[in-house]
Scaffold this motif. Sequence first.
Motif, PDB file in Angstrom:
ATOM      1  N   HIS A  83      13.287  -1.248  75.262  1.00  0.00           N
ATOM      2  CA  HIS A  83      13.691  -1.040  76.659  1.00  0.00           C
ATOM      3  C   HIS A  83      15.200  -1.229  76.814  1.00  0.00           C
ATOM      4  O   HIS A  83      15.877  -0.420  77.437  1.00  0.00           O
ATOM      5  CB  HIS A  83      12.962  -2.018  77.587  1.00  0.00           C
ATOM      6  CG  HIS A  83      11.491  -1.755  77.666  1.00  0.00           C
ATOM      7  ND1 HIS A  83      10.594  -2.676  78.160  1.00  0.00           N
ATOM      8  CD2 HIS A  83      10.745  -0.686  77.282  1.00  0.00           C
ATOM      9  CE1 HIS A  83       9.374  -2.166  78.098  1.00  0.00           C
ATOM     10  NE2 HIS A  83       9.445  -0.967  77.570  1.00  0.00           N
ATOM     11  N   CYS A  84      15.709  -2.324  76.253  1.00  0.00           N
ATOM     12  CA  CYS A  84      17.155  -2.601  76.380  1.00  0.00           C
ATOM     13  C   CYS A  84      17.951  -1.519  75.661  1.00  0.00           C
ATOM     14  O   CYS A  84      18.913  -0.964  76.212  1.00  0.00           O
ATOM     15  CB  CYS A  84      17.489  -3.971  75.776  1.00  0.00           C
ATOM     16  SG  CYS A  84      16.767  -5.354  76.653  1.00  0.00           S
ATOM     17  N   PHE A  85      17.558  -1.220  74.422  1.00  0.00           N
ATOM     18  CA  PHE A  85      18.318  -0.274  73.605  1.00  0.00           C
ATOM     19  C   PHE A  85      18.334   1.118  74.246  1.00  0.00           C
ATOM     20  O   PHE A  85      19.367   1.767  74.353  1.00  0.00           O
ATOM     21  CB  PHE A  85      17.714  -0.213  72.200  1.00  0.00           C
ATOM     22  CG  PHE A  85      18.601   0.451  71.193  1.00  0.00           C
ATOM     23  CD1 PHE A  85      19.560  -0.287  70.515  1.00  0.00           C
ATOM     24  CD2 PHE A  85      18.498   1.804  70.924  1.00  0.00           C
ATOM     25  CE1 PHE A  85      20.402   0.320  69.593  1.00  0.00           C
ATOM     26  CE2 PHE A  85      19.335   2.418  70.003  1.00  0.00           C
ATOM     27  CZ  PHE A  85      20.287   1.676  69.330  1.00  0.00           C
ATOM     28  N   GLU A  86      17.163   1.560  74.686  1.00  0.00           N
ATOM     29  CA  GLU A  86      17.068   2.906  75.271  1.00  0.00           C
ATOM     30  C   GLU A  86      17.796   2.996  76.613  1.00  0.00           C
ATOM     31  O   GLU A  86      18.392   4.020  76.941  1.00  0.00           O
ATOM     32  CB  GLU A  86      15.606   3.296  75.469  1.00  0.00           C
ATOM     33  CG  GLU A  86      14.898   3.627  74.188  1.00  0.00           C
ATOM     34  CD  GLU A  86      13.559   4.264  74.479  1.00  0.00           C
ATOM     35  OE1 GLU A  86      13.522   5.455  74.804  1.00  0.00           O
ATOM     36  OE2 GLU A  86      12.551   3.553  74.391  1.00  0.00           O
ATOM     37  N   ASN A  92      20.347   8.193  82.869  1.00  0.00           N
ATOM     38  CA  ASN A  92      20.366   7.563  84.199  1.00  0.00           C
ATOM     39  C   ASN A  92      21.068   6.207  84.212  1.00  0.00           C
ATOM     40  O   ASN A  92      20.975   5.479  85.191  1.00  0.00           O
ATOM     41  CB  ASN A  92      18.922   7.319  84.689  1.00  0.00           C
ATOM     42  CG  ASN A  92      18.163   8.610  84.895  1.00  0.00           C
ATOM     43  OD1 ASN A  92      18.756   9.641  85.184  1.00  0.00           O
ATOM     44  ND2 ASN A  92      16.835   8.555  84.750  1.00  0.00           N
ATOM     45  N   ALA A  93      21.721   5.827  83.102  1.00  0.00           N
ATOM     46  CA  ALA A  93      22.330   4.490  83.037  1.00  0.00           C
ATOM     47  C   ALA A  93      23.372   4.299  84.134  1.00  0.00           C
ATOM     48  O   ALA A  93      24.096   5.237  84.495  1.00  0.00           O
ATOM     49  CB  ALA A  93      22.958   4.276  81.665  1.00  0.00           C
ATOM     50  N   ALA A 145      12.466   7.584  72.667  1.00  0.00           N
ATOM     51  CA  ALA A 145      11.653   6.747  71.768  1.00  0.00           C
ATOM     52  C   ALA A 145      10.293   6.472  72.403  1.00  0.00           C
ATOM     53  O   ALA A 145       9.249   6.544  71.740  1.00  0.00           O
ATOM     54  CB  ALA A 145      12.375   5.442  71.448  1.00  0.00           C
ATOM     55  N   HIS A 146      10.297   6.149  73.701  1.00  0.00           N
ATOM     56  CA  HIS A 146       9.021   5.938  74.385  1.00  0.00           C
ATOM     57  C   HIS A 146       8.235   7.251  74.460  1.00  0.00           C
ATOM     58  O   HIS A 146       7.031   7.270  74.229  1.00  0.00           O
ATOM     59  CB  HIS A 146       9.242   5.351  75.779  1.00  0.00           C
ATOM     60  CG  HIS A 146       9.243   3.850  75.789  1.00  0.00           C
ATOM     61  ND1 HIS A 146      10.213   3.110  75.170  1.00  0.00           N
ATOM     62  CD2 HIS A 146       8.363   2.949  76.318  1.00  0.00           C
ATOM     63  CE1 HIS A 146       9.950   1.814  75.317  1.00  0.00           C
ATOM     64  NE2 HIS A 146       8.828   1.689  76.020  1.00  0.00           N
ATOM     65  N   ALA A 238      14.023  14.139  78.793  1.00  0.00           N
ATOM     66  CA  ALA A 238      15.203  14.620  79.517  1.00  0.00           C
ATOM     67  C   ALA A 238      16.187  13.493  79.811  1.00  0.00           C
ATOM     68  O   ALA A 238      17.358  13.745  80.116  1.00  0.00           O
ATOM     69  CB  ALA A 238      14.769  15.289  80.815  1.00  0.00           C
ATOM     70  N   ASN A 239      15.733  12.251  79.735  1.00  0.00           N
ATOM     71  CA  ASN A 239      16.598  11.099  79.998  1.00  0.00           C
ATOM     72  C   ASN A 239      17.352  10.659  78.736  1.00  0.00           C
ATOM     73  O   ASN A 239      18.155   9.746  78.767  1.00  0.00           O
ATOM     74  CB  ASN A 239      15.729   9.941  80.530  1.00  0.00           C
ATOM     75  CG  ASN A 239      16.526   8.848  81.186  1.00  0.00           C
ATOM     76  OD1 ASN A 239      17.649   9.077  81.632  1.00  0.00           O
ATOM     77  ND2 ASN A 239      15.966   7.650  81.231  1.00  0.00           N
ATOM     78  N   PHE A 240      17.040  11.309  77.605  1.00  0.00           N
ATOM     79  CA  PHE A 240      17.725  11.039  76.337  1.00  0.00           C
ATOM     80  C   PHE A 240      19.048  11.817  76.352  1.00  0.00           C
ATOM     81  O   PHE A 240      19.102  12.920  76.897  1.00  0.00           O
ATOM     82  CB  PHE A 240      16.823  11.497  75.183  1.00  0.00           C
ATOM     83  CG  PHE A 240      17.344  11.191  73.812  1.00  0.00           C
ATOM     84  CD1 PHE A 240      17.529   9.883  73.396  1.00  0.00           C
ATOM     85  CD2 PHE A 240      17.653  12.220  72.924  1.00  0.00           C
ATOM     86  CE1 PHE A 240      18.000   9.602  72.122  1.00  0.00           C
ATOM     87  CE2 PHE A 240      18.126  11.951  71.650  1.00  0.00           C
ATOM     88  CZ  PHE A 240      18.300  10.635  71.251  1.00  0.00           C
ATOM     89  N   PRO A 241      20.119  11.265  75.756  1.00  0.00           N
ATOM     90  CA  PRO A 241      21.418  11.952  75.888  1.00  0.00           C
ATOM     91  C   PRO A 241      21.508  13.307  75.203  1.00  0.00           C
ATOM     92  O   PRO A 241      22.412  14.087  75.498  1.00  0.00           O
ATOM     93  CB  PRO A 241      22.407  10.955  75.271  1.00  0.00           C
ATOM     94  CG  PRO A 241      21.590   9.982  74.504  1.00  0.00           C
ATOM     95  CD  PRO A 241      20.252   9.949  75.134  1.00  0.00           C
TER      96      PRO A 241
END
Length: 294
Positions: A83-86, A92-93, A145-146, A238-241
């Motif tokens: 969770h932290c890493f992703e 959306n960060a 990853a999730h 889609a939330n992955f860079p």
Amino acid sequence: MDAAKALLSLQAAEWPTYVDLIPTTFGTGSEVTRFATVYDIEGRKQSVLLPASTMVRVHYRPELLCTLPDLEVRAGFCDAFAHCFESLWARNATPESVELATAGMRIGMKILHNWGSRTDEHFRALQNMGRLGGQAISLTKTTAAHALSYEWTQKWSIPHGFAAAAALPSLHSFCRDRAPGQRSLWIQARAMGARNPAEVHDHLLHVIQFLIPADVRWRLSQAIRSGRVQAPCPDRLANFPMVLSPSLINQLDGQTAMDLDVNACSAFVIKQEGGAGDGMRITPPAEPMNPACP
Ligand SMILES: [Fe+2]
């Protein structure tokens, strides 16, 4: 907690309700999110939302974690770690999510260095890391990853945390090869106390090899090699860079299966200290992080 939240989501929105949550596990971050994860009758993952009128109160009692089986502690850590890493590389960060996820990662690295401790302090740290990761992903949501891992859990019963963490090294290496200057790679490196993103990759390999038991790694690598039957969750992808096509996902899956088999890494040394019950300790690299990294 998710069952309670799912039931409360059925209430009429105008009824004010209180729910008191006392976590007896850690890692999912469920206690700090407004969502409940449930599975429908066909086994598909669904998220339901608590009504705005529901007030959630969380009571942390770290001593309740002391009877958790070792496997649960390892899987919970892996979930919170993912969770932290992703969250750090999520599209959306936000500054707030980066702060929360960085704090969670730093606690996680300290926990790794003292792995095997069974004190209330240790369990408090695990809960803190889980809470921070939960707060971070409640702002950003998780990423690839999730998305890639859900099928491994649903179809092969691989514990969720192990499945999610297993995909991190291949995804990280993919990002580093395609866009080495990405700021989030350096933020992750700083949060992990690594000198650069290349070193982060070695740390990730060690985390999955150290925390995921060998029999689970073997089952997971076999499961991955058997191929996918469904497309990964599109909104998390889609939330992955980086954009991940089906053929890239195949390649990443192949690399993840190999990562689960590998048993060598230079950056972290894992050594046994003390006698039985002392657990394994991870020794961090001796040199400090390069302060000049972008
Ligand atoms: Fe998770």
